[in-house]
Scaffold this active site. Structure first.
Site, short mmCIF file in Angstrom:
data_model
loop_
_atom_site.label_atom_id
_atom_site.label_comp_id
_atom_site.label_asym_id
_atom_site.label_seq_id
_atom_site.Cartn_x
_atom_site.Cartn_y
_atom_site.Cartn_z
N GLY A 178 10.62 126.99 17.55
CA GLY A 178 9.36 126.37 16.43
C GLY A 178 9.84 126.59 15.46
O GLY A 178 9.05 126.33 14.54
N LEU A 188 7.51 113.49 27.94
CA LEU A 188 7.17 112.18 27.15
C LEU A 188 5.12 112.70 27.14
O LEU A 188 5.14 112.96 28.30
CB LEU A 188 7.23 110.95 28.40
N ILE A 189 4.92 111.58 26.29
CA ILE A 189 3.03 111.20 26.19
C ILE A 189 3.05 109.95 26.80
O ILE A 189 3.89 109.56 26.78
CB ILE A 189 3.39 111.05 24.58
N ASN A 214 7.34 111.41 16.02
CA ASN A 214 8.34 112.77 16.79
C ASN A 214 9.92 112.72 15.96
O ASN A 214 10.26 112.11 14.84
CB ASN A 214 8.68 112.21 18.30
N HIS A 231 13.74 114.24 16.04
CA HIS A 231 14.92 113.83 17.54
C HIS A 231 16.26 114.16 16.19
O HIS A 231 16.61 113.24 15.28
CB HIS A 231 14.55 112.46 17.88
#
Ligand code: GRF
Length: 198
Positions: free
Chosen positions: A12, A92-93, A107, A109
């Site tokens: 986080g 995954l969404i 997102n 990455h």
């Protein structure tokens, strides 16, 4: 103020960067909810310390992804969430969340996509002995790190640099770039197309 939900499964540190940027007025957003698929992850501790509501769901408890995502969607709609911000969410969404949030799921990455999608992008870059890598912010689609790119920033990999050092520099870059790019999106500065920040 844009209402957002941050999705996180791990440490986080990006969530923390967003909490801090929002508190300092650098990110015109309210983090209304933190969603996690991993009970006990440190991202949840950070959310609780910032008095942000959390929703923790273990996918193993549901028969299908759509069932699991339907529970999340119900909460997102109840809180009138406008954007979903993924920050180390290792899942995954699917269509249940993608359909109601077109170009509203983002997102980050730790590579220059399309290079090194998926898990351990930093390890993949080191194994490939690239001389530069970086960070990508993109809209989420059904694929693994495949959605349209919003912003990228690159850094050189120093000769002989070890993982710990590169990881530290990439994280520092992420913590700076994510609030900055999200601000552009929320204030309409990046409605269409790519923003190259370097
Ligand atoms: C970050 O490197 C992010 O780019 C990737 O997962 C990592 C999450 O780190 N998607 P943290 O949990 O925000 O510290």
């Amino acid at each position: 103020m844009t209402k957002i939900a941050v999705f996180a499964s791990g440490q986080g540190s990006n969530l923390q960067a967003l909490i801090d940027a929002s508190a300092k007025g650098e990110l015109p957003a309210r983090i209304e909810l933190v969603v996690s698929d991993r009970r006990g992850c440190y991202a949840l501790t950070r959310a609780e310390e910032a008095a942000i509501e959390t929703l923790v769901l273990s996918p193993a408890d549901y028969e299908s992804r759509s069932q699991y995502e339907a529970i999340i969607l119900e909460k997102l709609l109840e809180l009138q969430i406008e954007y979903l911000v993924l920050a180390g969410f290792m899942r995954l969404i699917g269509p249940t969340l993608l359909a109601p949030y077109p170009e509203r799921i983002i997102n980050i990455h730790p590579s220059l996509l399309p290079l090194f999608p998926g898990k351990d992008a930093i390890g993949q870059a080191l194994a490939a002995e690239v001389t530069e890598t970086g960070v990508t912010i993109h809209y989420v689609d059904e694929g693994m790190d495949t959605g349209p790119i919003i912003a990228q920033e690159r850094i050189s990999v120093n000769p002989g640099e070890d993982r710990r050092s590169l990881e530290g520099r990439i994280h520092a870059l992420e913590h700076h770039l994510y609030p900055k790019v999200l601000k552009q999106i929320f204030t309409g500065g990046n409605a269409n197309g790519k923003t190259r920040t370097n």
